[in-house]
Design a protein around this motif. Structure first.
Motif, mmCIF file in Angstrom:
data_model
loop_
_atom_site.group_PDB
_atom_site.id
_atom_site.type_symbol
_atom_site.label_atom_id
_atom_site.label_comp_id
_atom_site.label_asym_id
_atom_site.label_seq_id
_atom_site.Cartn_x
_atom_site.Cartn_y
_atom_site.Cartn_z
ATOM 1 N N GLY A 50 0.784 -1.223 0.000
ATOM 2 C CA GLY A 50 0.000 0.000 0.000
ATOM 3 C C GLY A 50 0.815 1.270 0.000
ATOM 4 N N GLN A 51 2.140 1.182 0.178
ATOM 5 C CA GLN A 51 2.969 2.383 0.202
ATOM 6 C C GLN A 51 3.326 2.837 -1.212
ATOM 7 O OE1 GLN A 51 6.297 1.509 2.868
ATOM 8 N NE2 GLN A 51 5.153 2.401 4.571
ATOM 9 N N LEU A 97 5.868 5.048 -7.898
ATOM 10 C CA LEU A 97 6.094 3.623 -7.712
ATOM 11 C C LEU A 97 5.190 3.144 -6.587
ATOM 12 C CD1 LEU A 97 7.892 1.143 -8.542
ATOM 13 C CD2 LEU A 97 9.375 1.773 -6.618
ATOM 14 N N VAL A 98 4.370 2.128 -6.858
ATOM 15 C CA VAL A 98 3.366 1.682 -5.895
ATOM 16 C C VAL A 98 3.561 0.199 -5.574
ATOM 17 C CG1 VAL A 98 0.899 1.485 -5.397
ATOM 18 C CG2 VAL A 98 1.730 3.333 -6.888
ATOM 19 N N MET A 99 3.650 -0.120 -4.276
ATOM 20 C CA MET A 99 3.656 -1.514 -3.832
ATOM 21 C C MET A 99 2.209 -1.894 -3.533
ATOM 22 S SD MET A 99 5.620 -4.172 -3.229
ATOM 23 C CE MET A 99 4.330 -5.183 -3.952
ATOM 24 N N GLN A 100 1.534 -2.462 -4.528
ATOM 25 C CA GLN A 100 0.117 -2.762 -4.381
ATOM 26 C C GLN A 100 -0.112 -3.898 -3.388
ATOM 27 O OE1 GLN A 100 -1.451 -1.455 -8.858
ATOM 28 N NE2 GLN A 100 -1.434 -3.601 -8.288
ATOM 29 N N ASP A 102 -1.995 -6.343 -3.714
ATOM 30 C CA ASP A 102 -2.143 -7.637 -4.388
ATOM 31 C C ASP A 102 -0.802 -8.278 -4.722
ATOM 32 O OD1 ASP A 102 -1.235 -6.087 -6.485
ATOM 33 O OD2 ASP A 102 -2.935 -6.502 -7.817
ATOM 34 N N GLY A 103 0.307 -7.585 -4.363
ATOM 35 C CA GLY A 103 1.636 -8.128 -4.594
ATOM 36 C C GLY A 103 2.322 -7.623 -5.841
ATOM 37 N N ASN A 104 1.658 -6.788 -6.610
ATOM 38 C CA ASN A 104 2.238 -6.261 -7.831
ATOM 39 C C ASN A 104 2.932 -4.932 -7.544
ATOM 40 O OD1 ASN A 104 2.765 -6.637 -10.531
ATOM 41 N ND2 ASN A 104 0.763 -5.970 -11.265
ATOM 42 N N LEU A 105 4.191 -4.822 -7.967
ATOM 43 C CA LEU A 105 4.944 -3.572 -7.886
ATOM 44 C C LEU A 105 4.776 -2.868 -9.216
ATOM 45 C CD1 LEU A 105 7.033 -1.824 -6.250
ATOM 46 C CD2 LEU A 105 8.805 -3.076 -7.500
ATOM 47 N N VAL A 106 4.256 -1.633 -9.204
ATOM 48 C CA VAL A 106 3.921 -0.966 -10.459
ATOM 49 C C VAL A 106 4.402 0.477 -10.462
ATOM 50 C CG1 VAL A 106 1.880 -2.422 -10.793
ATOM 51 C CG2 VAL A 106 1.638 -0.224 -9.629
ATOM 52 N N SER A 122 0.585 -12.396 -5.084
ATOM 53 C CA SER A 122 1.444 -12.505 -3.895
ATOM 54 C C SER A 122 0.983 -11.460 -2.884
ATOM 55 C CB SER A 122 2.916 -12.304 -4.268
ATOM 56 O OG SER A 122 3.347 -13.261 -5.210
ATOM 57 N N THR A 123 -0.200 -11.676 -2.332
ATOM 58 C CA THR A 123 -0.858 -10.682 -1.476
ATOM 59 C C THR A 123 0.036 -10.220 -0.328
ATOM 60 O OG1 THR A 123 -2.971 -11.725 -1.991
ATOM 61 C CG2 THR A 123 -2.931 -10.213 -0.134
ATOM 62 N N ASN A 124 0.074 -8.902 -0.140
ATOM 63 C CA ASN A 124 0.854 -8.268 0.936
ATOM 64 C C ASN A 124 2.364 -8.485 0.804
ATOM 65 O OD1 ASN A 124 -1.368 -7.104 2.256
ATOM 66 N ND2 ASN A 124 -1.801 -9.015 3.328
ATOM 67 N N ALA A 125 2.829 -8.624 -0.425
ATOM 68 C CA ALA A 125 4.274 -8.686 -0.651
ATOM 69 C C ALA A 125 4.897 -7.335 -0.329
ATOM 70 C CB ALA A 125 4.570 -9.082 -2.095
ATOM 71 N N ARG A 126 6.178 -7.348 -0.011
ATOM 72 C CA ARG A 126 6.916 -6.125 0.306
ATOM 73 C C ARG A 126 8.195 -6.091 -0.516
ATOM 74 N NH1 ARG A 126 8.040 -9.985 4.014
ATOM 75 N NH2 ARG A 126 10.197 -10.215 4.746
#
Length: 263
Positions: A50-51, A97-100, A102-106, A122-126
């Protein structure tokens, strides 16, 4: 020659620290100040679910050597000091840059996604900026699902595959591997070759999806060894599909394929 002994294992791919850039991205005007190692403020080394990194914001490795900066020019870049090691090659001003969750970095420009790690699910990936120069996405079980040396799903414009690097299908079953012997090989389950460029015996050769739409394997001396012959189609990209087919897509049109679907 198809020499699977020269291909890297999954562990090597996930832990490798080499970049997939043909040319390191240039720093913009805000870079020097933002990545100064003399700053005393503590900076996190992790981008949590979410960040968002907006232009000028960054994350830094715990040892203070490596910095991931979201530049004002729209490129997210990993630096060692002032040397660029990796970037998203997005270059659209005011992107973030968004760490979604759902696990997707976009990388997003407005409401448009212009780059992605393709790790949704990859839910809640960091995302971690590591002391070894790597960028790694860890899932909620602390297992790596992506590194900066991996390409999942799509090899974008001006993106390169150096020796030992691969373009993976998102289901991880198929990979387009740039072998260390110079052969670009499509492999199923890490063991079964389905297609190749027949460019073996050229150690150090590398591949790139050029801006003109051509996929080319070059020798270490930058001599073309093989081409998809798909230029001019500016903006075309290479995709490794979950069906086993590798395709070059221009817009919504397939202009080249390995014809390995279902094999």
């Amino acid at each position: 020659m198809i020499n699977l002994k020269s291909t890297c294992t999954w562990a090597l791919i996930t832990l490798a620290a080499s970049a997939t850039l043909l040319i390191a991205p240039a720093a913009d005007a805000s870079t020097t100040e933002a990545i100064s190692t003399t700053q005393v403020a503590s900076v996190s080394d992790v981008l949590l679910p979410g960040q968002i990194l907006k232009p000028g914001q960054y994350r830094r490795s715990q040892n203070g050597v490596f910095t991931l900066l979201m530049q004002a020019d729209g490129n997210a870049v990993l630096y060692k000091g002032r040397t660029a090691l990796w970037g998203t090659m997005t270059n659209r001003r005011a992107s973030s840059l968004v760490m979604q969750r759902d696990g997707n970095l976009v990388v997003i420009s407005g409401r448009t996604r212009i780059w992605a790690s393709n790790t949704a699910g990859s839910t809640n990936a960091r995302l971690a900026v590591q002391n070894d120069s790597n960028l790694v996405l860890y899932n909620s079980r602390s297992k790596p699902v992506w590194t900066r040396s991996m390409v999942l799903g799509t090899l974008g414009v001006n993106r390169a595959l150096k020796p030992g690097q691969a373009l993976f299908s998102t289901n991880r079953i198929y990979r387009m591997m740039m072998q260390t012997d110079g052969n670009l090989v499509l492999v199923k389950n890490g063991t079964t070759p389905l297609w190749h460029t027949a460019t073996g015996k050229n150690p150090g050769a590398w591949a790139i999806m050029q801006a003109d739409g051509n996929l080319i394997v070059y020798s270490p001396a930058n001599k073309p060894l093989w081409s998809s012959k798909t230029a001019p189609h500016a903006g075309a990209v290479l995709q490794m599909l979950n069906t086993g087919n590798a395709v070059i897509v221009y817009g919504r049109t397939t202009i080249w394929q390995t014809s390995t679907e279902g094999r």
